[in-house]
Structure formats: C-alpha cells, structure tokens
Scaffold this motif. Structure first.
Motif, PDB file in Angstrom:
ATOM      1  N   PRO A  56       0.912  -1.219   0.005  1.00 45.11           N
ATOM      2  CA  PRO A  56      -0.048   0.035  -0.103  1.00 45.11           C
ATOM      3  C   PRO A  56       0.661   1.319   0.076  1.00 45.11           C
ATOM      4  N   PRO A  57       0.441   2.297  -0.603  1.00 47.48           N
ATOM      5  CA  PRO A  57       1.280   3.737  -0.642  1.00 47.48           C
ATOM      6  C   PRO A  57       1.411   3.863   0.649  1.00 47.48           C
ATOM      7  N   GLN A  58       0.822   4.014   1.706  1.00 47.45           N
ATOM      8  CA  GLN A  58       1.190   4.504   3.088  1.00 47.45           C
ATOM      9  C   GLN A  58       2.432   3.527   3.662  1.00 47.45           C
ATOM     10  N   LEU A  59       2.211   2.328   3.331  1.00 45.46           N
ATOM     11  CA  LEU A  59       3.256   1.396   3.940  1.00 45.46           C
ATOM     12  C   LEU A  59       4.697   1.721   3.240  1.00 45.46           C
ATOM     13  N   TYR A  60       4.263   2.088   1.939  1.00 45.93           N
ATOM     14  CA  TYR A  60       5.883   2.501   1.188  1.00 45.93           C
ATOM     15  C   TYR A  60       6.373   3.675   1.346  1.00 45.93           C
ATOM     16  N   PHE A  61       5.552   4.696   1.882  1.00 48.25           N
ATOM     17  CA  PHE A  61       6.112   5.988   2.511  1.00 48.25           C
ATOM     18  C   PHE A  61       6.595   5.864   3.672  1.00 48.25           C
ATOM     19  N   TYR A  62       6.032   5.147   4.630  1.00 43.90           N
ATOM     20  CA  TYR A  62       6.367   5.074   6.001  1.00 43.90           C
ATOM     21  C   TYR A  62       7.901   4.088   5.935  1.00 43.90           C
ATOM     22  N   TYR A  63       7.918   3.239   5.226  1.00 41.89           N
ATOM     23  CA  TYR A  63       8.740   2.362   5.249  1.00 41.89           C
ATOM     24  C   TYR A  63      10.206   3.170   4.646  1.00 41.89           C
ATOM     25  N   SER A  82      15.296   7.037  13.091  1.00 42.75           N
ATOM     26  CA  SER A  82      15.753   6.021  11.855  1.00 42.75           C
ATOM     27  C   SER A  82      14.526   5.685  11.295  1.00 42.75           C
ATOM     28  N   ASN A  83      14.903   5.100  10.088  1.00 45.15           N
ATOM     29  CA  ASN A  83      13.899   4.612   9.329  1.00 45.15           C
ATOM     30  C   ASN A  83      13.200   3.435   9.909  1.00 45.15           C
ATOM     31  N   PRO A  84      12.007   3.049   9.719  1.00 52.04           N
ATOM     32  CA  PRO A  84      11.541   1.837  10.344  1.00 52.04           C
ATOM     33  C   PRO A  84      11.847   0.574   9.724  1.00 52.04           C
ATOM     34  N   LEU A  85      11.827  -0.531  10.377  1.00 52.07           N
ATOM     35  CA  LEU A  85      11.988  -1.856   9.909  1.00 52.07           C
ATOM     36  C   LEU A  85      10.655  -2.151   9.310  1.00 52.07           C
ATOM     37  N   LEU A  86      10.660  -3.101   8.342  1.00 53.24           N
ATOM     38  CA  LEU A  86       9.551  -3.861   7.717  1.00 53.24           C
ATOM     39  C   LEU A  86       9.246  -5.199   8.361  1.00 53.24           C
ATOM     40  N   ARG A  87       8.350  -5.277   9.504  1.00 54.14           N
ATOM     41  CA  ARG A  87       8.261  -6.504  10.097  1.00 54.14           C
ATOM     42  C   ARG A  87       6.739  -6.971   9.702  1.00 54.14           C
ATOM     43  N   ASP A  88       6.284  -8.327   9.869  1.00 53.82           N
ATOM     44  CA  ASP A  88       5.326  -8.852   9.410  1.00 53.82           C
ATOM     45  C   ASP A  88       4.144  -8.097  10.030  1.00 53.82           C
ATOM     46  N   VAL A  89       4.177  -7.679  11.314  1.00 56.24           N
ATOM     47  CA  VAL A  89       3.327  -6.935  11.873  1.00 56.24           C
ATOM     48  C   VAL A  89       2.689  -5.532  11.069  1.00 56.24           C
ATOM     49  N   ASP A  90       3.539  -5.177  10.716  1.00 58.63           N
ATOM     50  CA  ASP A  90       3.481  -3.962   9.751  1.00 58.63           C
ATOM     51  C   ASP A  90       2.682  -4.119   8.691  1.00 58.63           C
ATOM     52  N   TRP A  91       2.987  -5.280   7.956  1.00 63.85           N
ATOM     53  CA  TRP A  91       2.168  -5.447   6.828  1.00 63.85           C
ATOM     54  C   TRP A  91       0.638  -5.597   7.317  1.00 63.85           C
ATOM     55  N   ALA A 181       2.548   3.642  15.321  1.00 65.05           N
ATOM     56  CA  ALA A 181       3.574   4.033  14.125  1.00 65.05           C
ATOM     57  C   ALA A 181       2.609   3.958  12.660  1.00 65.05           C
ATOM     58  N   ALA A 182       1.613   2.913  12.739  1.00 64.48           N
ATOM     59  CA  ALA A 182       1.195   2.607  11.496  1.00 64.48           C
ATOM     60  C   ALA A 182       0.189   3.871  11.254  1.00 64.48           C
ATOM     61  N   ILE A 184       0.129   6.891  12.710  1.00 61.49           N
ATOM     62  CA  ILE A 184       1.171   7.819  12.178  1.00 61.49           C
ATOM     63  C   ILE A 184       1.258   7.981  10.620  1.00 61.49           C
ATOM     64  N   GLY A 185       1.643   6.769  10.299  1.00 60.52           N
ATOM     65  CA  GLY A 185       2.048   6.456   8.822  1.00 60.52           C
ATOM     66  C   GLY A 185       0.880   7.049   7.793  1.00 60.52           C
ATOM     67  N   PHE A 186      -0.311   6.587   8.198  1.00 58.40           N
ATOM     68  CA  PHE A 186      -1.538   6.968   7.336  1.00 58.40           C
ATOM     69  C   PHE A 186      -1.781   8.474   7.473  1.00 58.40           C
ATOM     70  N   ALA A 187      -1.658   8.840   8.805  1.00 69.43           N
ATOM     71  CA  ALA A 187      -2.040  10.159   9.062  1.00 69.43           C
ATOM     72  C   ALA A 187      -1.230  11.245   8.316  1.00 69.43           C
ATOM     73  N   TYR A 188       0.132  11.166   8.389  1.00 65.95           N
ATOM     74  CA  TYR A 188       1.079  11.989   7.765  1.00 65.95           C
ATOM     75  C   TYR A 188       0.857  11.724   6.383  1.00 65.95           C
ATOM     76  N   HIS A 189       0.721  10.705   5.921  1.00 64.44           N
ATOM     77  CA  HIS A 189       0.552  10.435   4.196  1.00 64.44           C
ATOM     78  C   HIS A 189      -0.629  11.176   3.739  1.00 64.44           C
ATOM     79  N   GLU A 190      -1.475  10.993   4.464  1.00 62.32           N
ATOM     80  CA  GLU A 190      -2.956  11.773   4.276  1.00 62.32           C
ATOM     81  C   GLU A 190      -2.797  13.290   4.241  1.00 62.32           C
ATOM     82  N   TRP A 191      -2.141  13.797   4.892  1.00 61.14           N
ATOM     83  CA  TRP A 191      -1.901  15.108   5.016  1.00 61.14           C
ATOM     84  C   TRP A 191      -0.745  15.720   4.062  1.00 61.14           C
ATOM     85  N   VAL A 192       0.447  14.925   4.134  1.00 55.25           N
ATOM     86  CA  VAL A 192       1.387  15.417   2.910  1.00 55.25           C
ATOM     87  C   VAL A 192       0.991  15.392   1.599  1.00 55.25           C
TER      88      VAL A 192
END
Length: 752
Positions: A56-63, A82-91, A181-182, A184-192
C-alpha cells in the motif's frame, strides 16, 4: 490476519529489502533527481508492486521515507530517529487500515473484485460500477478485501481502486506492536499528499483534514510529537555550500503542531493600488489536535477524512464521542472518512465502551475480522497478540516464529502460577502481554475477582456445548403441586439475554428485555435452595440501562457432583416491577420456597411480597453475617440488606471466596498423579456467559453490574445460612440424581 505470516514465509521472493528504495543523491536540479523522485512519489501515492505482492502507498511512504524513534542499546533505553523496519506486523496493520479506507480491488484484475456492491442483493446490475464486470460482460467474483490484499497475485495488477464506502477500524494490541506508528504513517501520508489516490490527481486542488483526538492533551501531544519529529527530520535534504534544498516531501505550514497546523505559506503580493498584501497559499490540508476529556462532542462540525482516536481505552466518554463524531465523516449516507480507534492492552481502564466497539464492529461501522483466536464465531476488531511484538522471535526476514514466541510467553505465566504469584501479578502479566483478545480487558488498577481464571472458564464455555446447557422459558401458576410449573420456550417468545450490556438498538425492544428463566437443573424435593435477587425500582423506564437479575443456589451435598452452585437464573426487565417480583415469587415457589435475599433500600419490592402475604419467602436481614464482619451496623431494614460502601468490599470478598472454593479434582492418571490433578472450583460450574463477563469487567465504581449484584445477594444469603462452611443434609434421603448430574458424571468421571 496472523495467517499472513505463513503466506509471506512461503513466498520465496519475499524479503523486506525488495521494498526498500535508495533515495537519489543527485543534485535537485538534475533530470536524474527529478525522474527518480517522480517514481518514488508515484509509489507513495499509488502503491508499489514486487513479484506479485502489493505494498500500500502508506506503507511504502512509511518504510522508505518514515523517521521513527527506535530503541537501541543493550537495555533499549536510548532512542534514535531512523527509518523503520518492515516487520510482518507492519504488513498486517497497514493492510487492515488500508482496507478500511475503501480499497475495492485492482484495475487490471479480470477475475476478482472487492467491491461490496457485488454482495448487495438490493442492487440491480445497472447500479453496479464498470469495475466489477469482466470484458465479456459477466460479473467478477467477490473476494474479501483483507484476504485479497494478503495474497500474492503473481503479477502487477495495476492501480488500486477505492469504490467501497470507508469503514472505521478498532485496533487493540499488546505494547510495541507498531499500531501507533502505522496510524502515524496513515495520518502523515494523508496530510502530505492531500488525500490523493492517483498521479492523475496530482495537479488538481485537493485538501484534507486529519484529526488527532485523545482523552487528555498529554496523549494527543505525544502522538503528534512523533509526526512532528518525522516532519522535522525528513530524508532527502540536499545541502551544498551555497544552497539548502529541503526534502521533496516537506510542506510549508502555519499554526501550532499541538493545536492545528495548516499546509500553507504566507506570501506578499502587490495590490492594484501598489500596496503590499499578505496572502496564504497552499492546499489548506490540516492536522487538528483535540481532546475529549470535558467535551465528547469536540469534533462535531469538523468534516474530516481521517481521525486517530489515540488510547481510546482511556476515554471516559467514548460512546458519546462516537455518537457525535460519526457524521463528520459522511456526506448524507456516504461514509468517506475513517476513524482509527487505538488501544493498548494494559492501558484499558474504561473497559465496557472500548470492548463494545471491539466486539461489535458492525454496530460502530468498523471493519470486522473473524475471531480466529478464541473461535467465538463472530467478527471482532483487529487484535495483535504479544507474540508479534518482540523482535527476538523474528527471523532474518522479520517473520515471527509464532510457536516459539507463544511458548516463551506462556512459560512466564506458568512460572507465576507455579510459584503462587498473586492474582494481581498474574493479571498484570497477562494484560501487558496478551495472547487472546479477551486478555486485554483486565483492570489496570487491579481486579477484585480472579480475572485470569474466570477468563479461562469463559473461553472454555465459548468453545464447548456447555454455553447452551439447560432450558429457557417461563414460569406459570397452576392449581396443583407447588402451584407453579416451568414451560420450556419452543417458539422463541422468551429470549435469554446473553448480552453483558444491553445493545442500544434493543433498549426499546420490550419483547427482548423481558428475558427468560433459564433452568440448569430442575428442583429436587427436600433440598433447601436460596435465591439472590438484584431488583429494579422503577416502572415505565424508557431505554433502561439496568436489568433485574436473580440466581437460584443449591447448597453443597456430599456425594452430589453438581452442588454448591447456581441451578437457575433470570435476567430481564418488564415495564412494571410487580411483574419482575412475580418471577422472583414463582422461582422461589418452584424451588421449594427458596428464601430470597435482595437489596431493600427501596421498599416497593418488599411491599409486593407483603401485599401477596408472602413475606415468609424473603430472607431476614443477615444480622449474624453483618455483625461478624462489620464494626458498625446502621441498617434498619427487617428484610434483605442495603448495599452500603462499607458492605461492598465484604460482599466482594465473600464472592471471591466462593468463586475460588475448591470442590473437586480431575485426574488424568489416578495412580501417578495422586497429589495433583486439575482443581475444580465453583467458578468452573458457572454456565452464564454474561455473568462471567460481568465478573471479569467488574469495577466497584460502576453501578451497572446487575448480575454481580445478584451474585452478591446469593452469596450473602449463603453466608447467613452457613452453607459455605457446613455440609448440607437433604431433608429427605434420596438416591435421585438429576439428569445434569448424570451427564456431568459421564464426562467427568475423574472427579473426587
């Protein structure tokens, strides 16, 4: 959604590195820089494909662009951006929220669609959008959005579609799973990106509003501070000795981060008269920060695309907030916005409200997920267990070894039990690292009752036939025998109330509210039963929150494998209290004139029995029990008791003792396990799910625990008659075993 971990593990091509992009280092005025960032921004808006898996675009932006605080050092006490990790739980988290935002499939999939119109039987073919038809004119096959997102599609299927109505989502998890964190990823993505969904919209004027709301300013401030940290430390800054180029994702703002920021900047222009004029230009997209502590209606009037309700388990007025907030994300009946309800196990104090939203997602327009944890057979909110939180249980692809994680967490619990840790210590461990959804709803301030053990009983009840044991129906007067008989309900006229809290849509359904008498065991001649009764005190109450409740208790009898237990119950409410008191009367007569102990602070219920000439059915004030447990007795009543603040802790203690009282053991190996076996307690023989739920959720400061109050009355009655310490001898010798006892002995032959 935990099954996604196995899906990812079976994908040989899957690795987090395949979704990582290297940001360009070329000069911002170069074609290389512009072409590379164009591709990155495209992926941030439309999503990214790799080997058949869609990010998803929000996960791409976040990661790739995200900056979060990461704990480093041997004891994890140093925080580093730092940049976040990409864990199973993030998916899992990003897929779930993405589905709630209205995702309905991919543009190039010829066979499947997630558009819910396909399963709406009220719609005609002419009402359906073109995206649900194949090229040959036939309908595509519907697939659930979550299942569809989780699968590997084998190829790039094009642009994501957003033709479903948006839904809310309730996310309750263990600590450190990444839910905030997820969000936040959606909130900041929506705004940016101003809510854009495709590159074709890039040059159009779009604006969006994101709301961050918490019960107190501290929690909303902590959440927004993390967005601010990200904004202030965006990657992609290019510096030279002469120039300083900001990140392509940075936006100019006005306002305060902890109140409201708006995506705009101030410029000065000259008017026709040559005067200097200040203007504000920009998308006007905003992030609004609010609190509900003194005003649950604080968001009313603020139309918004996305709301984050941070730590909603601490809201004092969550349901009021929802009621006022829901229409801020709708245009008529069309829901376009999503509210993300976030709660942390261990920080859930206002249990009833958040539990209601989590366990009734449809009622609150939330995305539902099959309960694969406790197999309740219904949908719940999104639960992330503690097994997914610890990085030490993940492999080099950051996929969790669920079996190892579960065994390690369970061992900690077993060790606490083995070393006889207090119920409070065990509850805190379970609450902070839950493996099941029900384990989150413990009381942070300490539980009066043995919640962990009660929850195990409830889980067993949910997964067995015992939750439907007994018969429900009603009692009627007769001219023979005891003057009353029980009629089993065969038509569905009398509904057993299985809800802990009354659903709002049923508070005016008086056929539902009248409830049903539930018989676990028919009365046996010669046994002296007793009743605990929590009455109601007013007639003609509209939309009642309180119900009347009564339990029939059978004392301990040596040789009986079903005694010292509840054998019948009633919960419900009629328009007239006299009708409820009549049920108590008939229940007493049916069970050998069982003495009724009830709260008598309002005399109208006692008056009923007085008018009927049946005061002999009422228990007198439990003077002996009160005198031996209280320093001062001020109650002037003759019958029953008055629940004072001084008496409540005593009633709680009596009830706790009864629940935990050992009544037998089950041995799987009688020869080699003579000292052990599985202990059976009174609580193991409670077959009322709503009573177990009330005991688990019980809070002394909340009045709405009708079943617990009836249990208090029952246990007080039992104490006064010394049934808790003396073996009861039936007045008539009888070798009769009830049908329930026969059933019980057949399945539990190891009880001694």
């Amino acid at each position: 959604m935990i099954e996604l971990i196995d899906i990812l593990r079976k994908e040989e091509s899957y690795h987090p590195n395949n979704f990582k992009v290297e940001l360009p280092t070329a000069h911002p005025e170069s074609s290389e820089y512009n072409s590379k960032y164009y591709e990155i921004i495209k992926n941030c808006i439309e999503g990214f494909w790799h080997s058949g898996r869609f990010m998803p675009p929000q996960l791409y932006f976040y990661y790739n662009i995200g900056m979060i605080q990461t704990m480093v050092g041997k004891r994890g006490k140093v925080k580093l951006l730092s940049n976040p990790l990409l864990r199973d739980v993030d998916w899992i988290l990003f897929y779930a929220i993405y589905a709630a935002r209205g995702f309905s499939g991919f543009s190039n999939d010829e066979n499947y669609s997630c558009n819910r119109d396909l399963v709406d039987k009220d719609l005609e073919l002419s009402d359906l959008p073109p995206s649900v038809f194949r090229h040959d004119g036939t309908l595509k096959e519907y697939i659930d959005p979550i299942k569809y997102l989780c699968k590997n599609h084998g190829e790039n299927l094009g642009l994501p579609l957003y033709e479903n109505l948006a839904k809310n989502i309730c996310i309750l998890t263990a600590r450190r799973t990444g839910k905030s964190a997820a969000s936040i990823g959606f909130a900041y993505h929506e705004w940016v990106f101003n809510g854009l969904k495709s590159m074709s919209q890039l040059h159009e004027k779009y604006s969006t509003r994101v709301i961050i709301v918490a019960n107190i300013k501290k929690h909303s401030k902590e959440f927004v501070s993390k967005i601010k940290d990200w904004h202030d430390n965006l990657p992609g800054v290019y510096k030279t000795a002469e120039d300083n180029y900001p990140s392509p994702f940075r936006r100019s703002i006005t306002g305060s981060w902890f109140d409201q920021i708006v995506q705009e900047k101030e410029i000065f222009t000259l008017s026709k008269d040559g005067e200097k004029v200040k203007e504000r230009i920009g998308s006007k997209s905003s992030i609004l920060v609010l609190t509900t502590d003194s005003n649950p209606y604080v968001t009313a009037g603020y139309s918004n695309n996305l709301t984050i309700a941070e730590e909603c388990g601490l809201f004092t007025n969550l349901l009021d907030f929802y009621g006022a907030h829901k229409d801020t994300q709708k245009e008529g009946l069309v829901k376009f916005g999503t509210t993300i309800f976030i709660g942390t196990s261990g920080d859930i104090e206002k249990v009833a409200s958040i539990r209601k939203i989590f366990e009734s997602p449809d009622e609150y327009e939330c995305l539902g997920f099959p309960d694969t944890f406790e197999n309740s057979g219904k949908n719940i909110g999104l639960f992330i267990p503690a097994t997914l939180a610890d990085i030490n249980f993940k492999d080099d692809r950051l996929l969790t070894n669920l079996e190892l994680a579960n065994s390690k967490i369970q061992k900690v619990r077993d060790d606490l039990v083995y070393h006889k840790a207090s119920s409070k210590t065990i509850d805190e461990e379970v609450m902070n690292r839950p493996l099941l959804p029900s384990e989150m709803f413990l009381n942070k301030k300490g539980n009066i009752f043995p919640v962990y053990e009660l929850q195990k009983v409830l889980n067993k009840l949910n997964n067995s036939h015992l939750d439907s044991i007994g018969n429900h129906g009603h009692l009627v007067r007769t001219n023979t025998g005891k003057g009353v008989k029980f009629i089993k309900d065969m038509t569905g006229e009398y509904e057993y109330i299985h809800n802990f809290n009354i659903p709002s849509d049923l508070k005016e359904d008086y056929n539902y509210l009248k409830g049903a008498v539930r018989i676990f065991e028919e009365p046996i001649d010669g046994i002296e039963y007793i009743i605990g009764y929590d009455p109601v005190h007013q007639d003609y109450v509209l939309k009642p929150d309180s119900l009347a409740c009564m339990y029939v208790y059978k004392p301990f009898i040596r040789g009986s494998s079903f005694s010292d237990c509840i054998v019948a119950e009633y919960t419900g409410r009629y328009v007239l209290t006299d009708k409820i008191n009549e049920i108590a009367e008939l229940l007493s007569l049916y069970y050998n004139k069982a003495l009724i102990m009830m709260e008598t602070n309002i005399r109208s219920n006692v008056e009923y029995f007085n008018r009927r000439g049946l005061l002999n059915l009422l228990s007198y004030k439990p003077i002996h029990t009160l005198e031996s447990n209280m320093d001062k007795i001020t109650q002037g009543n003759v019958f029953g008791y008055i629940k004072t603040t001084a008496l409540v802790p005593i009633l709680e203690r009596f009830t706790c003792e009864w629940l935990e009282k050992e009544i037998g053991r089950i041995y799987t190996d009688v020869v080699n396990d003579s000292e052990g076996g599985t202990i059976l307690r009174n609580m193991d023989f409670i077959y009322s799910k709503p009573l177990l739920e009330e005991l688990i959720s019980y809070n002394r400061l909340d009045d709405n625990f009708d079943r617990v109050d009836a249990l208090f009355a029952m246990v007080l009655n039992m104490k006064e008659k010394n049934f808790d310490i003396h073996e009861y001898e039936p007045k008539k010798s009888s070798r009769f075993l009830s049908s329930f006892e026969k059933l019980f002995r057949k399945h539990k032959s190891g009880i001694v």
